[in-house]
Every structure is written in C-alpha cells, then in structure tokens.
Enzyme design. Structure first.
Site, PDB file in Angstrom:
ATOM      1  N   GLU A 185       7.876  32.848  68.145  1.00 44.89           N
ATOM      2  CA  GLU A 185       9.305  32.834  68.500  1.00 44.89           C
ATOM      3  C   GLU A 185       9.963  34.181  68.210  1.00 44.89           C
ATOM      4  O   GLU A 185      11.018  34.241  67.566  1.00 44.89           O
ATOM      5  CB  GLU A 185      10.025  31.720  67.732  1.00 44.89           C
ATOM      6  CG  GLU A 185       9.551  30.336  68.122  1.00 44.89           C
ATOM      7  CD  GLU A 185      10.461  29.225  67.590  1.00 44.89           C
ATOM      8  OE1 GLU A 185      11.119  29.449  66.574  1.00 44.89           O
ATOM      9  OE2 GLU A 185      10.494  28.155  68.217  1.00 44.89           O
ATOM     10  N   GLU A 254       5.540  23.678  71.358  1.00 45.78           N
ATOM     11  CA  GLU A 254       6.092  22.816  70.299  1.00 45.78           C
ATOM     12  C   GLU A 254       7.036  21.780  70.885  1.00 45.78           C
ATOM     13  O   GLU A 254       8.163  22.103  71.240  1.00 45.78           O
ATOM     14  CB  GLU A 254       6.868  23.635  69.250  1.00 45.78           C
ATOM     15  CG  GLU A 254       6.004  24.533  68.402  1.00 45.78           C
ATOM     16  CD  GLU A 254       6.803  25.311  67.344  1.00 45.78           C
ATOM     17  OE1 GLU A 254       7.842  24.812  66.882  1.00 45.78           O
ATOM     18  OE2 GLU A 254       6.372  26.425  67.007  1.00 45.78           O
TER      19      GLU A 254
HETATM   20  C1  GAL Z   1      10.010  26.326  65.312  1.00 42.23           C
HETATM   21  C2  GAL Z   1       8.924  27.157  64.653  1.00 42.23           C
HETATM   22  C3  GAL Z   1       7.962  26.263  63.894  1.00 42.23           C
HETATM   23  C4  GAL Z   1       8.720  25.309  63.019  1.00 42.23           C
HETATM   24  C5  GAL Z   1       9.703  24.517  63.860  1.00 42.23           C
HETATM   25  C6  GAL Z   1      10.536  23.542  63.074  1.00 42.23           C
HETATM   26  O1  GAL Z   1      11.066  27.099  65.700  1.00 42.23           O
HETATM   27  O2  GAL Z   1       8.213  27.897  65.613  1.00 42.23           O
HETATM   28  O3  GAL Z   1       7.086  27.041  63.144  1.00 42.23           O
HETATM   29  O4  GAL Z   1       9.382  26.025  62.051  1.00 42.23           O
HETATM   30  O5  GAL Z   1      10.591  25.391  64.445  1.00 42.23           O
HETATM   31  O6  GAL Z   1       9.739  22.633  62.433  1.00 42.23           O
END
Ligand code: GAL
Length: 727
Positions: A185, A254
């Site tokens: 990110e 994600e």
């Molecule tokens: C995303 C990040 C992950 C984790 C997630 C929240 O933005 O890439 O590593 O932190 O948020 O659980």
C-alpha cells in the site's frame, strides 16, 4: 512401415518441441487482461491469508487442510522481516518463522502461494515488520528514496528470493509460489511524500523485477505500479477497481473478512452475507484473483502485535483464532467457492454482457461457445427483488447475488445461508493452579542498572524494543517550608508521555495509572500525589504496547515520557521537572532474572498460600499445571487480571490486558450497503480480550510452568484454563 533416418529425425524433433512446449508452459506464470495464466491455463483464483508466525508449525497442516477443503487455491502470507532478522545480519528461520516449511506444507496440500515479501507489511504487526534496529542505522529514513533504507530493503528481499530459489519454491521451478508482492500500500504514502516517493516506487519496482523470480510481482494500492508489475486492490469492496494497464487482470489482495481488535476497543465482525456478496460482485465484474485477509488471523504471540493491537488477531476470519471453523462463515464461503469454480471455464474465456433486470438489479452473463454462467444481482439494500431472467423468475434478497453456473439454475445466493451457525464456547476444565507470587522492588536512582541524565530520554532509543518497560526515576525533595504540607492540599503531578501507558509510584506506592489508545497513543498523567517532608522517591514505569505499523514516517514516532512534567502546588510555585536529573532503568527485574523460565524462576523466593499477593502492582505469579486431556484448543481466562504478559513453559503467549471497552458502541450491525467495521461490533462494556490462546504443542501432559507478570494489580485466583469447543 520402415522409417528412414530423416523420418526418425523429424519425429525426434517433434517430440523435443512438444516436450519443450510443455516445459516452457509449465515454467511460466503470466497473465492477460482476464486472469493469471498458470501452466498455460487461465485461472480464477481464490486465496486466503494465513500468516505463519501467528500460529504454531504444529497447527499449520490443519489450517492449510481446512483452507483447501474450504475451496481455496492459494495461501497468501506476508514475510515478517523483524522476525527473520532480529539483529543485523543474524537471521532466524526456526519454529514459527520457518517460512520454507510453511510454504512446503502449502505445496503438499496442492495449493499455490502468494508471497508478500514487503518487506514493509503493516499487518498490525510490531513496527510494520521492519526491524527496530534499522531505525538506528545512520541516515536511515524508512520507505522513501533513501540510500540506507534501499540497501537494507534490497538485501532482505534478495535474501528471501534467494532462499525461495534455493528451495525451488517458485512455480517456474516446480514450486507453489505463483505471485510475489513488493512493498505494501505504498500509493497513498507516495502521494504524501511526493517526488522522493515516486523515485522510491520506481526503484522498488526495478529492484524486484531484477530478482528474476519468473512469477509476476504485484504492488497493492499502487496506481502507478510500473509495468509489468500489477497494481491490486485492498478493501471491503473492490468491484469497481481497474488495473493500471488494459492487459492486466483485476486482482484483490485484501478482502477484509472482519477487522482487527485494539485494546480498549470492541470486537469487529463482518457478516458473511456481505463478505460473500463482495466476492461474487468482484467476480461478476471481471475479477479473477481474490484473497481473504484474513482466512486465519491467529494470535500475536510474544510482543509481535502493533501499537495497541490485542494479542488475539482473530479478525472474525473463516477459521477462528484457534483454527476452528467459524460457522456459518466458513461453510457458506465454501459453497460460494464451489459454485464460482463451476463457472470458471466461462469466466476466463469471455467478458460479461451486462443487462438491467430492474432499477437496482442486473445480470452479468459470461457466455462462450461451450459454457454459460450468470450472476443475478440485487444492489438494493432493503428490498427483496423478484426478477425475470431468460424467461424464469428468481428471488433475490436485498444486497445479494445469485449464481447460475449453467445460466439457468441458482446454485448459490450470497444472502441465503444454508450452513448452520455454530456457537463456539469457552468451557471450564478441571485444571487448577496453586499460585506463588513474587513482588519486584521498585527501583530508585542509584540502584544497580540505573543510569542518570539531565532531562527525558525517548524510550525505544534506550530499550531498542527488547522490553516493553522503561523506568523514569527521580527524587522530589520537599523542605520544611513548603506550605502544602500544612494546608493539606496535595501537589498536582502532571506527566506527559508519547505512549503508551504509565504507572506512577510515589514512595513505593502505586499512585495511579494512565494509558493512551490506538487513536491517541499519547497520554497525560495528572493527579494529586502525597508527598512528605524530605526526600520522596518518584518512579514512573513507562510501558510500550507495541510499536506503530503505519503512517507517514511512523518510524519517527516517539514512545515514553518526553514532558512536559510539572509539580504544582508547592510553595515555591510550579516546578518544571523536565530539566531535572532523571535516572533510568531498562526493563523489569523479573525480565532480567528470566523469571518466566524454570531456571530463572528458581532464583528468587516466592510467596505461597495465603500470603500470595492479590491486587498488588509489579507482581509475578507462577504455578505449575497439568494439561487438560483431549485435543480441543486451550485458552487462559485472564479477566481478573490487570495488564502484563503471560508465559507458558517459557513461551510468551502475549500481552494480557482485558482492557474494558466503552459501553454503547455496539449498535445494530447494519452492514448492507456499505460495510463499516465500526458498525458491526460486539463486546461493548466488556473486555477487548478475555481469553489468551495457549497452543497445545507448547504443553506437556503435566508439570507445565505458567508465569504471569502483572503491572498494576490483579487477582490470579480468577485465572483458569478453558477449552474452546462447540459442544
Ligand atoms: C491494510 C494493510 C494490511 C492490514 C490491513 C488491516 O491496509 O495492507 O497489512 O494492516 O490494512 O488489517
């Protein structure tokens, strides 16, 4: 037929070409605008995050098996730099950090791996995965166009890639890794930093490509990911996401299955109806790689959790913290995965045609010469829709998608849950403790191990995060002419700290405690304190609760008492204590003596029976215990304790802190429309974390050593071992 030499030569050549073709297609992971292409096949890939250090190696095979049975094709994990390089050049790949073993287990289960090397990972992991020692390398600035950082990052990334190559773990070598991620990110960060950020992105991409892994690289949330690196989406929904280039597939690294819990916060959950809807909507809109973050969240053992993050990283994932199926989430998604797989031939071969079925209803139809799959969607958040599709009626509940793998039969609707809910329980066991306690002395200036300085020292620069604890010690001398002693009005002590918690002791007594929170790690202790004429001993125990894992230059954020610090109400006016001489001590006495181990704990006198300390600060407790029979996962109920850490047979099971949450944050979980982790909450008015996972593999049948460190006062008689079960 008699073959002459020329015929034979031609046949030989043809066989060679054919096998070369097979080899070269096998040795290739590529992509087009639809999907990743593996072994020459375009794939719809369903993936799930399991972070290897958040469970034990003994748990891995079962977790991976459940992921495979749940219909996943890929396991995604970050690589945790600070776990692998605890001090410069000293690498560790044992036990929970045995990355190669983890990847080989995934391979044995017939699944692929998506390896997010980072090496910055965020992940609610201490310091975002970057080793704390790196901060102290001269000239270091994290995650920007900075020579020392780039050198270190490249060295670690290359180290990981080299290990993967040596072990033949990339798909091109016959291994399971089909994808790697560099950075994490970084897009939003680059936007804030400007040109140095842009330069860093370019350098990062070139560095990664230069490692020639043979499989595609992704950068998540990176709108300007340099080609051929694929930009991917992270979020609760990603249907509208577009890759950077028209020949790149639409990928989701994600899809948040729930959310993390912070100490003092309520527990978030994401209803499976919404999760399944988000997946189906992504796929119907041309998405071809979707990863659940997390599929198994697990546990932040030891001191691995990020700032104010609970020890549990359950995440409301399909596999719960203990590795058990969370129902109906797990089975409902399993059903969805099966149906998506039935649609795979159609999904990868054509782009969909989209027809309106109503005001907020649509059909996405993937029709090729040989297959047809349809997704019928209702985006209305409150009304069930009856739609007609190809002459047949379909019932679509609000905010749902029906999947028709033959363009006719509804095999699945994302909001129609057929799998039963199973309530998990924490069941008492017959395990009993016989506690002994040891109260550690509060240090004072001049003690062994203390050192003095004028003014305040930043905590992590001193502890280098080897411990959560750092003492600030000074003497307050009150002469006989200080009037408050006569008026009875106690002076007001005000101490400002950059984080995360403070326990203030005056003349050996706990005067009070203050702590911050994830949203505001800074805190102010402000309280009237009892002083006497002469020398008063002030001892402040500053406690770190994990280091930040995100934010622009989070590595510059401070911890500990940095002032101002004042004493008001003495006759001579307000005293500014920030320029005083302070003595410092790193860590607790118990840590220095390794009281959490069998040998260490035998080095002090413990108090037993009715003399065991209750509700006293700075207390160590120990007990031996037998493991409950059976194979259900185990946890410690720590609700009667205050705050500290817990060890079982020398293993640090994490920070304990029930951390009661505010009442009233939990409303109706009205997810439909836009899910927001702040709406779907449970446990308001209760502990953020009551139970602490004790992996079975850390126990022997009898004679286990449990050690608890308590910072401000708890009652160990309330601690118990429970089994997690659905019976
Ligand atoms: C995303 C990040 C992950 C984790 C997630 C929240 O933005 O890439 O590593 O932190 O948020 O659980």
């Amino acid at each position: 037929m008699v073959m002459n030499f020329r015929d034979k030569a031609w046949i030989f050549l043809a066989i060679m070409c054919f096998s070369l073709l097979i080899c070269s297609t096998k040795a290739l992971v590529s992509y087009d605008h639809k999907a990743l292409i593996i072994n020459g096949q375009k794939r719809i890939l369903l993936s799930g995050s399991i972070h290897y250090p958040r469970s034990t190696p003994e748990m891995w095979p079962e977790l991976i098996k459940k992921a495979q049975e749940g219909g996943l094709d890929v396991i995604q994990t970050y690589v945790f730099w600070n776990g692998h390089e605890p001090s410069p050049g000293q690498y560790y790949f044992g036990d929970r950090y045995d990355l190669v073993r983890f990847i080989k287990l995934v391979q044995q289960a017939g699944l692929y791996v998506s390896l997010r090397i980072g090496p910055y990972v965020c992940a609610e992991w201490n310091f975002g995965g970057i080793p704390v020692w790196l901060k102290y390398v001269p000239g270091m600035v994290f995650r920007t166009d900075n020579g020392p950082f780039k050198t270190a990052m490249q060295k670690f990334t290359k180290k990981i890639v080299d290990i993967m190559k040596e072990e033949k773990l990339f798909e091109t070598q016959g291994g399971p890794i089909i994808l790697s991620q560099i950075e994490n990110e970084y897009g939003p960060m680059e936007w804030e930093i400007g040109s140095a950020g842009k330069a860093y992105t370019k350098w990062t991409a070139a560095m990664a490509l230069g490692l020639s892994t043979g499989v595609p690289w992704v950068m998540c949330k990176q709108d300007d990911a340099p080609y051929p690196i694929i930009n991917t989406c992270n979020g609760f929904y990603c249907e509208g996401f577009k890759p950077n280039s028209v020949d790149q597939p639409k990928m989701w690294t994600e899809n948040w299955t729930g959310w993390f819990t912070e100490f003092g916060g309520a527990i978030p959950n994401r209803p499976v109806e919404d999760l399944a809807f988000s997946v189906a909507r992504f796929i119907q809109n041309g998405g071809s790689f979707m990863n659940y973050y997390m599929y198994h969240g697990g546990t932040n053992f030891d001191r691995t959790s990020g700032e104010f993050i609970t020890t549990s990283y359950d995440y409301d994932a399909p596999l719960d913290e203990y590795g058990l199926l969370r129902e109906p989430k797990y089975s409902h998604l399993k059903e969805l995965h099966k149906v998506i797989k039935l649609c795979e031939p159609a999904l990868v071969s054509v782009d969909p045609t989209i027809n309106s079925l109503g005001n907020k209803q649509e059909a996405h139809v993937f029709k090729s010469k040989t297959s047809c799959a349809a997704f019928l969607s209702n985006y209305d958040t409150s009304y069930a829709a009856k739609v007609m599709f190809r002459g047949f009626p379909y019932d679509l509940p609000p905010w749902s998608i029906s999947i028709l793998p033959d363009c006719k039969t509804e095999y699945h609707n994302t909001a129609k849950i057929r799998s039963p809910s199973i309530l998990m329980k924490m069941v008492p066991t017959s395990t009993r403790f016989s506690w002994e306690s040891y109260n550690e002395a509060i240090p004072s200036s001049g003690d062994y191990g203390t050192f003095a300085r004028d003014g305040f020292l930043e905590q992590i620069s001193m502890t280098r995060d080897k411990t959560d604890y750092f003492w600030y010690l000074t003497d307050i001398t009150i002469s006989s002419n200080e009037g408050f002693l006569k008026t009875g009005e106690d002076p007001l002590l005000t101490i400002c700290s950059a984080g995360h918690a403070l326990h203030v002791f005056v003349n050996g007594q706990l005067a009070g405690t203050s702590y911050g929170a994830l949203s505001s790690p800074k805190l102010t202790f402000s309280q009237r304190i009892k002083l006497r004429e002469g020398v008063n001993k002030l001892a402040i125990l500053s406690t770190a609760v994990g280091l930040p894992d995100a934010g622009v230059h989070y590595e510059t954020w401070n911890t500990g008492v940095l002032g101002p610090a004042t004493l008001n109400g003495v006759n001579s006016g307000a005293w500014d204590m920030s320029k005083w001489k302070w003595s410092y001590k790193i860590g607790t006495k118990g840590e220095a003596m390794s009281l959490h181990t069998t040998t260490g704990s035998s080095s002090v006198e413990w108090t037993e029976g009715s003399f065991v300390a209750v509700k006293q600060p700075l207390t160590w407790y120990k007990s031996s215990f037998n493991a409950p029979v059976g194979n259900e996962p185990l946890a410690l109920d720590m609700n009667t304790m205050g705050k500290g850490q817990v060890w079982v047979n020398g293993h640090n099971i994490g920070r304990q802190w029930p951390a009661y949450t505010a009442h009233g944050n939990c409303g109706r979980c009205n997810y439909a429309g836009i899910y927001n982790e702040k709406k779907c909450l449970s446990n308001c008015g209760q502990s953020s974390q009551r139970w602490y996972h004790v992996p079975r593999s850390w126990l022997k049948p009898s004679g286990n050593l449990l050690v608890v460190f308590e910072e401000w006062g708890g009652d160990p008689s309330g601690i118990s071992v429970v089994k997690r079960t659905n019976k």
